[in-house]
Scaffold this motif. Sequence first.
Motif, PDB file in Angstrom:
ATOM      1  N   TRP A   9      -3.063  -5.108  -1.735  1.00 28.04           N
ATOM      2  CA  TRP A   9      -3.250  -3.848  -2.454  1.00 28.04           C
ATOM      3  C   TRP A   9      -3.273  -4.063  -3.958  1.00 28.04           C
ATOM      4  O   TRP A   9      -2.570  -4.928  -4.471  1.00 28.04           O
ATOM      5  CB  TRP A   9      -2.127  -2.864  -2.086  1.00 28.04           C
ATOM      6  CG  TRP A   9      -2.521  -1.460  -2.376  1.00 28.04           C
ATOM      7  CD1 TRP A   9      -2.124  -0.692  -3.434  1.00 28.04           C
ATOM      8  CD2 TRP A   9      -3.415  -0.661  -1.613  1.00 28.04           C
ATOM      9  NE1 TRP A   9      -2.729   0.540  -3.371  1.00 28.04           N
ATOM     10  CE2 TRP A   9      -3.530   0.581  -2.253  1.00 28.04           C
ATOM     11  CE3 TRP A   9      -4.146  -0.874  -0.440  1.00 28.04           C
ATOM     12  CZ2 TRP A   9      -4.337   1.602  -1.769  1.00 28.04           C
ATOM     13  CZ3 TRP A   9      -4.943   0.137   0.051  1.00 28.04           C
ATOM     14  CH2 TRP A   9      -5.024   1.363  -0.614  1.00 28.04           C
TER      15      TRP A   9
ATOM     16  N   VAL B 224     -12.916   8.189  -0.821  1.00 29.24           N
ATOM     17  CA  VAL B 224     -12.335   6.962  -0.256  1.00 29.24           C
ATOM     18  C   VAL B 224     -12.706   6.870   1.227  1.00 29.24           C
ATOM     19  O   VAL B 224     -12.647   7.868   1.946  1.00 29.24           O
ATOM     20  CB  VAL B 224     -10.787   6.957  -0.412  1.00 29.24           C
ATOM     21  CG1 VAL B 224     -10.195   5.665   0.137  1.00 29.24           C
ATOM     22  CG2 VAL B 224     -10.387   7.161  -1.860  1.00 29.24           C
TER      23      VAL B 224
ATOM     24  N   LEU C 293     -11.705  11.994   1.796  1.00 32.28           N
ATOM     25  CA  LEU C 293     -11.276  10.808   2.545  1.00 32.28           C
ATOM     26  C   LEU C 293     -11.959  10.784   3.911  1.00 32.28           C
ATOM     27  O   LEU C 293     -11.856  11.746   4.675  1.00 32.28           O
ATOM     28  CB  LEU C 293      -9.746  10.875   2.726  1.00 32.28           C
ATOM     29  CG  LEU C 293      -9.069   9.766   3.513  1.00 32.28           C
ATOM     30  CD1 LEU C 293      -9.239   8.423   2.813  1.00 32.28           C
ATOM     31  CD2 LEU C 293      -7.571  10.065   3.654  1.00 32.28           C
TER      32      LEU C 293
ATOM     33  N   ALA D  70      -6.894  11.702  -2.899  1.00 28.54           N
ATOM     34  CA  ALA D  70      -8.348  11.472  -2.884  1.00 28.54           C
ATOM     35  C   ALA D  70      -9.109  12.794  -2.981  1.00 28.54           C
ATOM     36  O   ALA D  70      -8.649  13.830  -2.486  1.00 28.54           O
ATOM     37  CB  ALA D  70      -8.739  10.745  -1.596  1.00 28.54           C
TER      38      ALA D  70
ATOM     39  N   LEU E  81      -7.538   6.009  -7.374  1.00 20.32           N
ATOM     40  CA  LEU E  81      -7.880   6.677  -6.112  1.00 20.32           C
ATOM     41  C   LEU E  81      -7.953   8.193  -6.292  1.00 20.32           C
ATOM     42  O   LEU E  81      -8.612   8.895  -5.525  1.00 20.32           O
ATOM     43  CB  LEU E  81      -6.815   6.349  -5.055  1.00 20.32           C
ATOM     44  CG  LEU E  81      -6.720   4.861  -4.700  1.00 20.32           C
ATOM     45  CD1 LEU E  81      -5.433   4.549  -3.962  1.00 20.32           C
ATOM     46  CD2 LEU E  81      -7.921   4.443  -3.862  1.00 20.32           C
TER      47      LEU E  81
ATOM     48  N   TYR F 150       0.841  -1.196   0.000  1.00 19.62           N
ATOM     49  CA  TYR F 150       0.000   0.000   0.000  1.00 19.62           C
ATOM     50  C   TYR F 150       0.887   1.262   0.000  1.00 19.62           C
ATOM     51  O   TYR F 150       2.027   1.221   0.491  1.00 19.62           O
ATOM     52  CB  TYR F 150      -0.951  -0.014   1.208  1.00 19.62           C
ATOM     53  CG  TYR F 150      -0.259  -0.105   2.548  1.00 19.62           C
ATOM     54  CD1 TYR F 150       0.233   1.029   3.178  1.00 19.62           C
ATOM     55  CD2 TYR F 150      -0.078  -1.325   3.180  1.00 19.62           C
ATOM     56  CE1 TYR F 150       0.875   0.952   4.400  1.00 19.62           C
ATOM     57  CE2 TYR F 150       0.552  -1.413   4.411  1.00 19.62           C
ATOM     58  CZ  TYR F 150       1.029  -0.265   5.015  1.00 19.62           C
ATOM     59  OH  TYR F 150       1.672  -0.341   6.217  1.00 19.62           O
TER      60      TYR F 150
ATOM     61  N   GLN G 157      -0.921   9.411   2.462  1.00 20.70           N
ATOM     62  CA  GLN G 157      -0.758   9.260   1.001  1.00 20.70           C
ATOM     63  C   GLN G 157      -2.107   9.399   0.306  1.00 20.70           C
ATOM     64  O   GLN G 157      -2.222  10.055  -0.724  1.00 20.70           O
ATOM     65  CB  GLN G 157      -0.152   7.890   0.661  1.00 20.70           C
ATOM     66  CG  GLN G 157       1.135   7.580   1.380  1.00 20.70           C
ATOM     67  CD  GLN G 157       2.202   8.625   1.127  1.00 20.70           C
ATOM     68  OE1 GLN G 157       2.376   9.067  -0.004  1.00 20.70           O
ATOM     69  NE2 GLN G 157       2.898   9.044   2.179  1.00 20.70           N
ATOM     70  N   LEU G 158      -3.139   8.798   0.888  1.00 19.66           N
ATOM     71  CA  LEU G 158      -4.478   8.899   0.296  1.00 19.66           C
ATOM     72  C   LEU G 158      -4.971  10.347   0.345  1.00 19.66           C
ATOM     73  O   LEU G 158      -5.613  10.828  -0.597  1.00 19.66           O
ATOM     74  CB  LEU G 158      -5.466   7.999   1.043  1.00 19.66           C
ATOM     75  CG  LEU G 158      -5.269   6.493   0.897  1.00 19.66           C
ATOM     76  CD1 LEU G 158      -6.327   5.731   1.697  1.00 19.66           C
ATOM     77  CD2 LEU G 158      -5.331   6.075  -0.569  1.00 19.66           C
TER      78      LEU G 158
END
Length: 498
Positions: free
Chosen positions: A171, A182, A205, A202, A177, A58, A197-198
């Motif tokens: 993952w 998310v 989130l 995103a 993404l 991930y 990181q997301l």
Amino acid sequence: MAETHSEIAILGAGFSGLAMAIALRRSTVSLGLPADGSGVVVFEREPRIGGTWAVNRYPGCACDVPSHLYSLSYAPKPDWSRAYAPQPEILRYIDDVARQHGVGPELRLGSGVASARYDEASGRWRLCTDQGDEHTARVIISAVGGLSRPKLPEIPGLERFQGPVLHTARWDNAVVLSGQRVAVIGTGASAIQLVPQLARVAGHLDVFQRTPPWIVPRPDGPIAPWSQRTMARWPLLRRLRREALRWSMDIRSLAFVHLPWLMGVAEWEALRHLRRQVPDPALRRALTPSYRIGCKRILVADDYYPALCQPNVALRAGGASAIEADGVRDRDGVLHKADVLVLATGFEATRPLPEGVVFGPGGRDLARHFGDCPSAYLGTAVAGFPNLFFLVGPNTGLGHSSMLLMIEAQVGYVTQLLRWMHDDGLRTLAVRADAEARYNADLQERLRRTVWGSGCQSWYLSADGRNPTLWPGSTFGFERLLATLRRPDFVVETGRDG
Ligand code: N01
């Protein structure tokens, strides 16, 4: 396909399986194994070696143990790029170590062991792979690790979600993404690396937190080229640095095991970190843990709290109450729409092996024997299961230092057992039930007073509150314990054929 045979079969080619394969290569003569390495086979269900570092891909995945301690003692890496190495670099290190030590011919990649049955007549294990191949071995060594089976959350409606569902340990980089809504379930060690990181990519989130984790600062950063050169040029300095790291981390086991009240110092540091990074008092309250620090794994991160403060990120404290086709309901029943669902919900740590895989004499299922609370003698052998040894077995996990130290100690111990079997021509070797019971009674007594038993729920504990996962002591203590073989603790059978 014809049945194959080897003296020893290792299950899993992660760090522990690799370290075992290297030890066996170095001991071919003293163990009476063929010099060409044909006495050992390593089965690995993934198409490559690396174990946990191969499957946990991930974004943001990295080690939370300092790089110079997260390496095998005989395979130092002077040029780690950062104080805490990222996953791709650790995976490259594993590949390099395997290459340098000639591990390769014994690997059967993409070949998981579907079943292993002990055959009393021949004194051998009969393995069947998920490819349908059959193999026999006198000894099997389980190197499957404690954190290899992803755990799915028991949230109603999980199967109803229409979009992609990703577990951190499975993952899929093909899932888009960027710009998506998310939802992340869980706020453990994997989530806090992933969330920052997301948050960068995103559109929105949502982070569903059931229990706030304790988080301390992460003294990370690139390692300067001059420092890498110094480490390469002066092996003594490198060793000193490693030992200093080891001592500084191991000393903390005293607080975890004997003096949980000392953990107050770490709590103070973590709360200061939270105050500095989260200006909003309501968010800070939601992120403040109410259990003793160290009871669950202490997390290290500098970018998690700042990520939660970004405008496209929302913390949903209280966890998720249900999952719908198009989103996740919070504890108040409010639906938060999501395009992608991420499960950062950890592993079946107390059930590392499923039922129906390993069968000992009389068809006894090892997973049933373990139940929800596995136990073993020195984390290495289980009574009633001859010629079966474990690496990273029950009660060998750590909450404070590098698992590679534990792995090397166990590999050394298993090598001693194998040498004994060879030298004395033993057909079978198994630990005595009374020795195993004595060892575990003492272990659980020591675990009762530790910070891990101080009242929180964690993956360290079984349903009845016992601790089948962690070692209650220092890595030095474990090493010392495994340095000597206590032969009276084993029951053996002579009369080995071939
Ligand atoms: O898993 P975890 P992980 N509803 O079990 C939550 C190692 N590791 O993958 O705390 C809502 O720690 C659960 O909530 P709670 C390391 O040893 C190492 O993050 O149980 N939430 C928790 O927040 C680590 O400890 C590195 O209330 C639910 C989360 O999911 C171990 O792997 C990096 C839920 C699970 O956290 C596991 O870490 C990453 C539900 N129904 C991991 N069910 C290194 O850097 C579960 N949760 C070496």
